[in-house]
Write a protein that holds these residues in place. Structure first.
Motif, PDB file in Angstrom:
ATOM      1  N   THR A 235      -1.539  37.558  16.709  1.00 25.25           N
ATOM      2  CA  THR A 235      -1.610  36.314  17.510  1.00 25.25           C
ATOM      3  C   THR A 235      -1.043  34.912  16.729  1.00 25.25           C
ATOM      4  OG1 THR A 235      -3.193  35.935  18.143  1.00 25.25           O
ATOM      5  CG2 THR A 235      -1.863  36.634  20.092  1.00 25.25           C
ATOM      6  N   VAL A 381       3.413  30.515  22.083  1.00 26.50           N
ATOM      7  CA  VAL A 381       3.371  32.581  22.329  1.00 26.50           C
ATOM      8  C   VAL A 381       4.811  32.727  22.614  1.00 26.50           C
ATOM      9  CG1 VAL A 381       2.091  34.469  21.828  1.00 26.50           C
ATOM     10  CG2 VAL A 381       1.475  32.824  20.996  1.00 26.50           C
ATOM     11  N   CYS A 389       0.131  41.257  24.638  1.00 28.79           N
ATOM     12  CA  CYS A 389      -0.807  41.304  24.511  1.00 28.79           C
ATOM     13  C   CYS A 389      -1.710  41.045  26.130  1.00 28.79           C
ATOM     14  CB  CYS A 389      -1.549  39.557  24.325  1.00 28.79           C
ATOM     15  SG  CYS A 389      -1.034  39.045  22.497  1.00 28.79           S
TER      16      CYS A 389
END
Length: 1129
Positions: A235, A381, A389
């Motif tokens: 990330t 994101v 995720c």
């Protein structure tokens, strides 16, 4: 929190659930109070003091209820979103807009000059049909997704605005009475994901998932460190933490990784109020939460005035955070965050379900913790990466569940071992003093800081325990307030209502109690939790203030110290169960010592086991196995302990072309292909050790008229064959012919043009096959799959394979639970990503609710250009004969397990008669016995202690191995006592065979006082005497002699080398029995060989050994052992 145990004790998990509900309710009320204070207090908000004040005060319940309702409504139905996207709420039937965010018209309908003329640009208002806003392709995809029962299944959906041509990720979820749709712009630099759901996202997380699966089990710390490292790399956030919730709901930073220069938070603890219960509830519903910029202005939602209820934004990815949380983030200099929920199974033993129960009846879930990412600047994101995720967090949760199970097994074994040791100590002394004053003691049973025993109006204290007067005061309080309970556990004596809690201070906060009877009590004590906390960064400064509305982690840490200064770590269910078990053993032991007439004989206890019935059952099982092997239609072969074939059924002969008489007597390795030799060699080796491998594939050579057909491919289960003594004497291989299955798979993976013909081939040899295209839609479902599942091809084709066809809820074929579904996702997505996958166990419920257990092989499907176009899945279901054979094997294993439980029962049941015998001998000693009679009583005592020692050895996994944990207890003893007790154990046998036993031992040796383990030496001598007597002829003799050599070590110690010779008449001990004495891993060990091997192992612990000398008509064991003694005065 405290709980008392009534006489009829409730279940552990019931107590846990009740206390958990009460804790959540109380915590939610406190959350609401703090929120109200924050909103009303302006610049005077003091978080630390408020946490303490709200904990200790009890305002009117009515006022609290109103605040809780207002608080929960605000959390779930606040009309604000974050500005990185826009939101529409749609009517479920018409897809017309019933609410929209203020920025939606600008984002979705602004006309762009880059787009060719739009004759009638759509207007976004209440009542607009959502399909009119997007191009045809996007509108069709969106309408298809909105028509699904699970509307979130295809997230994200890629749509393109009619007016601007801008692409958006569309994320859909269902709320009460409507559909909520989030729109997130696709960045110009970002390649838009066009596939549905997890299939594209998996590719983003594939490396991270592989890393999480690679560490060996056994360390939660390693697992957590791995996941934060992978999320950090995936990330790009400045800080990633694994945040774990404790039993009382407070949190701890359990693992962390940061960019250089950031202050670490590792090890910090935070009060439960830092993450409110309402927020935890939302994490259970929406498992990934992103805040892009805590300083950005939130966007309002405009709703249709005709709506009766505000729209819930619980599932929205855009939901705006609470103002209190935004302030908290800014104080931490965390401008952006990404949080993933880690949801695991609740640890409730009686809620465990059978494998064949539907998914809806599976275990409850709980929030284990969070994976938290912080960034010092705004950060967005994209949804596909957030989805990756989420999937990564699900895989992590599966491994957390496995760690829990492993920890539980280790914990239970440790407690069982400690219970056994404490029980043996009680058995020797018949007094609770032995488990308080000895080593180990009651403090080793559970984690504590102190303990005490009140027994016979006297008090024994251990480590950090209250004073005698304080313990008596606690006992008086228990008898007054908890008179009807058999025990009590509390993490706060103050909260439990004990008046003297303040006098005990922070060093005694928690207590667990087990009442032996109304007057005798065992206590365990714990100090306050603050003593257990590790500080991860700079030291806490007590002078820090909240600085008006500032809420920094430092001050949260201070608040935690204030909350728990009068609390200890909570007592877990497994700790209280261990205390309760010891309580029952104590009661039984002391009652038996008081009433010896209740003791039953050892012979009766053993007779109750009905060993003969068990052996008959084993023989019946063996006969059934032989019959199955001869008549089965699946390949079955068997070998002896040397690997020579002694069983080769007709099916194997038919497949290989090798007749039974040509196979029997040949070594198994000569009958398999060269490439399979290592596999079979390993499988045979493990099976002969009792470790049975399952689903192993190897190839067998063909012979005669079958030679040109190539090798036979078998998938085999190994079943160890055991004799009446449970020794492995051979191996039976139950197999399934996979030759045709392999050909089909090869055809699929190599010959693209033939797969249609093979899939639709009605031949019963074709296995169940299903497939998916590169986007995850079910593209194949053959006739065998229809027969297996009950679902027709047209009912599953073009449905999402993961989510509609297979899922843990609301799917055609239900899998057992979420963990099983995650494992299936990993298999299929790995193949679609181009990774090699191995065959894996798989199970699901068919249309009628029957549970199907099978093996699943997943292979990627490629086109002529080697581009992956989908995946094919092959199911291998055991045949009826194989299932029958496995059922018989399971019956055999269950019989063996029943025998094991019976022996375990026998071991504990022996304690009662031994206690009675011990009491009787103590009583005899007080009846004026003469010297000779006293010697006989002492012999019985010595034999009693030897039996205790042997019973304690039952905990050893392998008592014959030199690395086993057989222990020595060093003490002074007289050699004569050892010899007399050892010889007494064979005298009855000697009398029956007319064997004369003579002891040619010098008087000076017999009276020698030495230092060592006399009970172990007694056990060694008795074992060698037993074997010598057994192999002596009737009317023979056994002679015992010894020599002793002293070597001085300094002025105060002599080292004694004792040599003992046991000579008996006859041809000696059989060679195979003698060889077993020297072989640690002999799988065919006799009772005599096992006895000699254990005795030799003990001798080596004493720096000694044994050898056997054979002469004409005589045989001798020569034993050497090293002891110590003080020099003669």
């Amino acid at each position: 929190m405290s709980s008392s145990r009534p006489t009829q004790r409730s279940s552990s998990s019931s107590r846990t659930r009740q206390s958990s509900r009460a804790r959540i309710l109380a915590q939610t009320t406190l959350d609401a109070e703090l929120n109200a204070e924050y909103e009303e207090s302006g610049d005077t908000f003091d978080y630390s003091n408020l946490v303490e004040a709200q904990r200790t005060t009890a305002p009117e319940q009515q006022g609290r209820s109103e605040k809780v309702i207002a608080y929960l409504h605000h959390i779930q139905r606040a009309k604000l979103i974050q500005p990185f996207g826009c939101l529409l709420a749609l009517d479920e039937k018409s897809f017309n807009v019933i609410a929209f965010s203020e920025n939606a018209p600008e984002m979705l309908t602004t006309v762009s000059h880059a787009v060719p003329s739009v004759d009638d640009p759509p207007k976004l208002r209440i009542g607009t049909n959502v399909r009119s806003l997007f191009t045809d392709t996007g509108a069709i995809s969106l309408q298809k997704a909105l028509g699904f029962a699970d509307v979130s299944l295809l997230n994200p959906i890629l749509v393109q605005c009619k007016t601007s041509g801008k692409p958006f990720y569309t994320i859909v979820h269902r709320a009460t009475g409507c559909l909520v749709v989030d729109f997130e712009p696709v960045k110009p630099t970002e390649f838009p994901a066009t596939a549905a759901g997890a299939l594209q996202s998996y590719k983003l997380a594939a490396k991270a998932i592989s890393k999480i699966q690679s560490p060996p089990g056994g360390s939660m710390e390693v697992l957590c460190n791995t996941v934060v490292k992978e999320v950090f790399d995936l990330t790009g956030y400045d800080r990633v933490m694994a945040y774990k919730f404790h039993e009382d709901d407070h949190g701890e930073v359990f693992a962390e990784i940061t960019k250089p220069g950031l202050e670490p938070y590792l090890g910090l603890h935070y009060p439960a109020t830092d993450i409110p219960q309402a927020a935890r509830f939302l994490f259970m519903k929406n498992k990934v939460r992103m805040i892009c910029d805590c300083r950005a202005r939130s966007i309002k939602i405009i709703e249709d005035e005709a709506l009766h209820l505000d729209i819930s934004l619980c599932g929205s990815t855009l939901r705006a955070p609470h103002s209190c949380h935004l302030q908290y983030m800014e104080n931490m200099n965390s401008i952006a965050s990404l949080v993933m929920a880690v949801v695991v199974n609740e640890n409730e033993e009686e809620d465990e379900v059978e494998a064949d129960q539907p998914a809806q009846q599976q275990k409850r879930k709980k929030l284990w913790g969070l994976i938290v990412c912080h960034h010092e600047s705004p950060r967005y994101v994209p949804f596909p990466l957030r989805y990756a995720c989420e999937f990564l967090a699900q895989v992590f949760a599966v491994h957390v569940n496995k760690e829990f199970e492993l920890e539980r097994q280790v914990r239970e074994k440790s407690i069982l071992r400690m219970q056994t040791m404490l029980s043996d100590m009680l058995l020797r002394e018949s007094s609770p003093l032995s488990i308080v004053s000895g080593t180990p003691n009651i403090m080793d049973l559970v984690k504590c800081d102190g303990a005490a025993l009140l027994y016979g109006d006297k008090i024994w204290r251990l480590s950090n325990a209250p004073t005698e007067s304080q313990i008596r005061d606690v006992a008086f309080w228990l008898s007054d307030v908890h008179r009807d309970s058999t025990g009590l556990s509390t993490d706060s004596l103050h909260d439990a209502g004990y008046p003297g809690a303040s006098a005990l201070g922070n060093m005694i906060c928690g207590m667990a109690v087990a009442k032996i009877n109304s007057k005798d009590i065992l206590f365990w004590f714990r100090s306050h939790t603050a003593a257990e906390i590790r500080w991860g960064g700079a030291k806490h400064d007590p002078s820090d203030k909240d600085d008006n509305r500032r809420m920094h982690p430092r001050l949260s840490f201070k608040a935690f110290l204030e909350v728990v200064k009068l609390k200890s770590l909570p007592w877990t269910d497994y700790e209280m169960d261990a205390i309760h078990s010891l309580q029952l053993i104590l009661r039984g032991t002391l009652n038996d010592a008081i009433r010896p007439t209740r003791a039953t004989s050892l012979d009766n206890q053993i007779g109750d086991l009905k060993v003969d019935d068990g052996l008959a059952e084993l023989q019946a099982v063996t006969s059934e196995m032989v019959r199955l092997m001869e008549t089965a239609t699946v390949p079955i072969l068997a070998v002896d302990g040397n690997g020579l074939v002694n069983g080769w059924n007709q099916k194997v002969a038919e497949l290989t072309g090798l007749r039974v008489d040509g196979a029997v007597g040949r070594h198994i390795l000569t009958l398999v292909e060269k490439s399979s030799v290592p596999v079979v060699q390993r499988m045979l080796y493990l099976a002969l050790q009792g470790k049975e491998e399952k689903e192993v594939r190897f190839e067998v050579k063909t012979h005669g008229f079958k030679r040109d057909d190539g090798p036979v491919i078998l998938v085999v289960n190994a079943c160890a064959s055991r004799d009446l003594h449970d020794h492995v004497v051979g191996v039976c291989f139950v197999a399934q012919d996979m030759t045709v299955h392999k050909l089909v798979m090869d055809t699929f993976t190599r010959v693209e043009g033939d797969y249609k013909a093979i899939i639709h081939n009605p031949s019963p040899l074709i296995p169940p096959i299903f497939g998916a295209d590169e986007f995850g839609w079910c593209s194949e479902w053959n006739a065998a799959m229809t027969k297996l599942t009950g679902w027709q091809r047209d009912e599953v084709i073009n449905k999402m394979l993961l989510g509609e066809v297979f899922d843990s809820s609301n799917a055609s074929c239900l899998v057992k639970n979420k963990d099983a579904f995650v494992s299936l996702c990993i298999l299929i997505n790995s193949a679609l990503a181009g990774d090699e996958t191995e065959k894996a166990p798989f199970g699901f419920f068919d249309r009628s609710g029957k549970y199907i257990e099978c093996l699943l092989s997943v292979n990627r499907k490629v086109n002529a250009d080697s581009v992956i176009t989908g995946a094919f899945c092959f199911i291998q279901v055991p045949s009826h004969e194989l299932r029958h054979a496995l059922h018989v094997q399971q019956a055999s294993e269950q019989t063996a397990l029943m025998k094991l439980k019976a022996y375990s029962y026998m071991r504990h049941a022996i304690i009662n008669p031994l206690s009675g015998m011990l009491y009787s001998r103590k009583a005899l000693k007080n009846t004026g016995l003469n010297e000779e009679q006293m010697r006989e009583v002492h012999v019985a005592d010595s034999c009693h202690h030897q039996l205790n020692k042997i019973l304690s050895d039952l905990d050893q996994d392998n008592i014959t191995h030199k690395s086993s944990c057989l222990d020595l207890e060093m003490a002074e003893f007289v050699l004569q006592d050892v010899f007399v007790a050892a010889v007494s154990q064979v005298l009855i046998t000697c009398q029956g065979k007319g064997i004369r036993v003579s002891c040619n031992l010098p008087e000076r040796y017999l009276k020698q006082t030495v230092y060592g383990d006399g009970i172990r030496l007694q056990q060694i001598i008795s074992d060698f005497l037993f074997v010598s007597v057994k192999f002596s002829p009737v009317g023979g003799s056994v002679d015992i002699s010894c020599s002793l050599t002293k070597n001085s070590i300094g002025e105060n110690l002599h080292l004694i080398d004792l040599e003992l010779r046991i000579k008996h008449q006859g041809v000696g001990i059989p060679a195979d029995v003698l060889s077993q004495m020297y072989e640690e891993d002999n799988k065919e060990q006799s009772d005599e060989g096992l006895s000699l091997a254990v005795a030799r192992n003990l001798l080596r612990l004493m720096n000694g050994d044994v050898c056997h000398i054979g002469e004409a008509g005589m045989a001798t064991f020569v034993l050497t052992v090293e002891l110590a003694a003080a020099p003669a005065q």
